[in-house]
Design a protein around this motif. Structure first.
Motif, mmCIF file in Angstrom:
data_model
loop_
_atom_site.group_PDB
_atom_site.id
_atom_site.type_symbol
_atom_site.label_atom_id
_atom_site.label_comp_id
_atom_site.label_asym_id
_atom_site.label_seq_id
_atom_site.Cartn_x
_atom_site.Cartn_y
_atom_site.Cartn_z
ATOM 1 N N GLY A 33 0.814 -1.207 0.000
ATOM 2 C CA GLY A 33 0.000 0.000 0.000
ATOM 3 C C GLY A 33 0.849 1.258 0.000
ATOM 4 O O GLY A 33 2.080 1.199 0.105
ATOM 5 N N ASP A 34 0.182 2.408 -0.120
ATOM 6 C CA ASP A 34 0.857 3.702 -0.124
ATOM 7 C C ASP A 34 1.068 4.185 1.313
ATOM 8 O O ASP A 34 0.179 4.052 2.164
ATOM 9 C CB ASP A 34 0.044 4.738 -0.889
ATOM 10 C CG ASP A 34 -0.080 4.399 -2.371
ATOM 11 O OD1 ASP A 34 0.904 3.875 -2.925
ATOM 12 O OD2 ASP A 34 -1.152 4.627 -2.940
ATOM 13 N N VAL A 35 2.234 4.798 1.560
ATOM 14 C CA VAL A 35 2.528 5.371 2.875
ATOM 15 C C VAL A 35 1.739 6.667 3.025
ATOM 16 O O VAL A 35 1.871 7.585 2.213
ATOM 17 C CB VAL A 35 4.037 5.640 3.034
ATOM 18 C CG1 VAL A 35 4.312 6.338 4.372
ATOM 19 C CG2 VAL A 35 4.826 4.347 2.943
ATOM 20 N N THR A 36 0.892 6.741 4.061
ATOM 21 C CA THR A 36 0.087 7.940 4.282
ATOM 22 C C THR A 36 0.591 8.776 5.460
ATOM 23 O O THR A 36 0.242 9.953 5.565
ATOM 24 C CB THR A 36 -1.382 7.560 4.543
ATOM 25 O OG1 THR A 36 -1.447 6.647 5.652
ATOM 26 C CG2 THR A 36 -1.983 6.879 3.317
ATOM 27 N N ILE A 96 -0.050 2.925 6.540
ATOM 28 C CA ILE A 96 -0.278 2.629 5.125
ATOM 29 C C ILE A 96 -1.760 2.830 4.820
ATOM 30 O O ILE A 96 -2.626 2.580 5.677
ATOM 31 C CB ILE A 96 0.169 1.186 4.801
ATOM 32 C CG1 ILE A 96 1.691 1.070 4.999
ATOM 33 C CG2 ILE A 96 -0.204 0.789 3.382
ATOM 34 C CD1 ILE A 96 2.238 -0.305 4.762
ATOM 35 N N ASP A 97 -2.036 3.302 3.624
ATOM 36 C CA ASP A 97 -3.415 3.624 3.218
ATOM 37 C C ASP A 97 -4.381 2.506 3.609
ATOM 38 O O ASP A 97 -4.254 1.361 3.174
ATOM 39 C CB ASP A 97 -3.450 3.834 1.708
ATOM 40 C CG ASP A 97 -4.854 4.204 1.214
ATOM 41 O OD1 ASP A 97 -5.656 4.671 2.038
ATOM 42 O OD2 ASP A 97 -5.132 3.997 0.024
ATOM 43 N N VAL A 106 11.879 5.289 3.841
ATOM 44 C CA VAL A 106 10.628 5.480 3.092
ATOM 45 C C VAL A 106 10.221 6.951 3.132
ATOM 46 O O VAL A 106 10.709 7.729 3.957
ATOM 47 C CB VAL A 106 9.490 4.612 3.664
ATOM 48 C CG1 VAL A 106 9.803 3.139 3.523
ATOM 49 C CG2 VAL A 106 9.216 4.970 5.127
ATOM 50 N N GLY A 155 3.746 8.799 0.546
ATOM 51 C CA GLY A 155 3.264 8.524 -0.809
ATOM 52 C C GLY A 155 3.956 7.359 -1.482
ATOM 53 O O GLY A 155 3.519 6.917 -2.560
ATOM 54 N N GLN A 156 5.011 6.853 -0.905
ATOM 55 C CA GLN A 156 5.738 5.732 -1.513
ATOM 56 C C GLN A 156 4.908 4.463 -1.420
ATOM 57 O O GLN A 156 4.285 4.172 -0.385
ATOM 58 C CB GLN A 156 7.076 5.547 -0.805
ATOM 59 C CG GLN A 156 7.948 4.443 -1.394
ATOM 60 C CD GLN A 156 9.307 4.390 -0.711
ATOM 61 O OE1 GLN A 156 9.716 5.339 -0.050
ATOM 62 N NE2 GLN A 156 9.998 3.282 -0.886
ATOM 63 N N TYR A 157 4.900 3.689 -2.502
ATOM 64 C CA TYR A 157 4.167 2.422 -2.515
ATOM 65 C C TYR A 157 5.095 1.325 -1.992
ATOM 66 O O TYR A 157 6.194 1.127 -2.507
ATOM 67 C CB TYR A 157 3.693 2.080 -3.923
ATOM 68 C CG TYR A 157 2.880 0.806 -3.988
ATOM 69 C CD1 TYR A 157 1.534 0.802 -3.606
ATOM 70 C CD2 TYR A 157 3.455 -0.379 -4.433
ATOM 71 C CE1 TYR A 157 0.782 -0.365 -3.668
ATOM 72 C CE2 TYR A 157 2.715 -1.550 -4.486
ATOM 73 C CZ TYR A 157 1.372 -1.538 -4.097
ATOM 74 O OH TYR A 157 0.639 -2.697 -4.139
ATOM 75 N N THR A 215 5.653 -2.749 -0.786
ATOM 76 C CA THR A 215 5.224 -4.141 -0.890
ATOM 77 C C THR A 215 5.852 -4.919 0.262
ATOM 78 O O THR A 215 6.836 -4.463 0.857
ATOM 79 C CB THR A 215 5.660 -4.756 -2.231
ATOM 80 O OG1 THR A 215 7.097 -4.685 -2.334
ATOM 81 C CG2 THR A 215 5.033 -4.016 -3.405
#
Length: 363
Positions: A78-81, A100-101, A179, A182-184, A186
């Motif tokens: 997921g994207d880092v929020t 994470i989102d 990180v 916004g970074q994706y 896995t």
């Protein structure tokens, strides 16, 4: 013609013979003069070999590792929020580090909660009906199963949400953040490393010949060039279950106290296992040793009588050395207690040189 050639050869022999004869005569006279000249006296420093009591030590190279250390990584993509830490920060167990989102999971949570409420209402209604024989047992069983299924689904979404809020599994120091917002990510992507610094493990190996000299509970000392001259204390906590059949070494582990957090996981150093026995050893300073193709040797100073005078003479003496400690080396053979050895000035000496002791110390 032949007679002239013979005369030339004869003349050459006489000339060269005279030259070589004159050189031999000169060298002989020089040797006679040198033989009667006083030999130079070399100024040296010396000390006395003596017996000391040493605690036998086992020495090894060690690598420090954290008792608790881990690379923080996500379990769900997921994207880092949100990021809630700074590089190098100390955090307590349970602190949220990264979010994470979770928007999809929150929507699913609302749906699962509604489903569970409905299943709870239907279960209550069915139980009321079965009390008046208006519902069958199979209807009640279906209502119970549906309620339990919806409850399990709700637990599953809560577990997923907990994984999306990545927390510190234990208290410790964070490394460098890897990180950005916004970074994706896995599963397996590195976020930051977390290490507990006190205490630390010291991992090392010893040859099988020293297996009988080590046991759990023995004190150890660790030194590292990160802090020259300083010693960190610890205790042997574990020995390997077997000897490595390739290297014939046994693995061992000690735990090192690090209350001031000066040491770091990954540091390389020297470890000494301190045994609780004493042994007598003959020692001299390491500076007294010289080396050649035949091995180690020292210059031993002896008193001799030459031309009616008592002089001090340095003689080469081959020795066998043992372990070194604090600038001293143990002598296995080749030297006796009380013998004086040269500790400085050996470069000017040859076997049989006359010496004058300018500085003598009792070690």
């Amino acid at each position: 013609m032949k007679k002239a050639f013979a005369l030339v050869i004869l003349a050459l022999i006489i000339v060269f013979g005279g030259i070589f004869g004159f050189k031999a005569f000169v060298n002989k006279k020089i040797s006679e003069v040198m033989a009667h000249m006083p030999k130079p006296v070399v100024a040296v420093s010396a000390t006395t070999a003596r017996t000391e009591l040493w605690h036998p030590h086992l020495q090894a190279i060690t690598s420090l590792t954290a008792v608790q250390g881990v690379e923080i990584t996500p379990q769900i993509a997921g994207d880092v929020t949100a990021i809630h830490f700074h590089s190098g920060q100390y955090v307590h167990a349970g602190t949220v580090l990264v979010e994470i989102d979770d928007s999809n999971q929150l929507a699913q949570l609302a749906s699962d909660e509604a489903q569970l409420r409905l299943a709870r209402i239907n279960l209550r209604r069915t139980r009321a009906l079965i009390a008046t024989k208006a519902a069958s047992q199979s209807q009640l069983d279906s209502a119970v199963a549906l309620y339990q299924s919806d409850a399990a689904a709700l637990k599953d979404i809560h577990a997923t949400l907990n994984k999306l809020a990545i927390r510190a599994p234990f208290s410790g120091y964070l490394g460098i953040r890897q990180v950005n917002i916004g970074q994706y990510l896995t599963p397996g992507n590195q976020i930051v490393d977390l290490q507990s610094w006190n205490p630390l493990y010291a991992n090392f190996t010893l040859p099988q010949s020293e297996l009988h000299d080590i046991r759990v509970g023995m004190p150890v000392q660790v030194g590292t060039n990160a802090y020259p001259g300083q010693v960190f204390n610890g205790t042997v906590t574990a020995l390997g279950a077997s000897v490595n059949p390739t290297t014939r070494q046994i693995e061992a582990q000690a735990i090192i106290a690090n209350p001031e957090n000066r040491l770091r996981p990954g540091l390389f150093g020297e470890l000494t296992v301190v045994r609780d026995t004493e042994e007598k050893v003959l020692t001299v300073p390491v500076s007294a040793l010289s080396y050649n193709t035949f091995g180690n040797y020292v210059y031993v100073i002896k008193k001799e009588t030459r031309d009616g005078k008592t002089v001090e003479v340095a003689h080469q003496q081959v020795i066998q050395t043992g372990k070194e400690r604090n600038g001293q080396v143990s002598i296995v053979s080749g030297l006796k207690a009380g013998e004086r050895v040269v500790t400085a000035g050996q470069v000017k000496l040859v076997d049989g040189s006359l010496v004058k002791i300018s500085d003598e110390k009792d070690t």
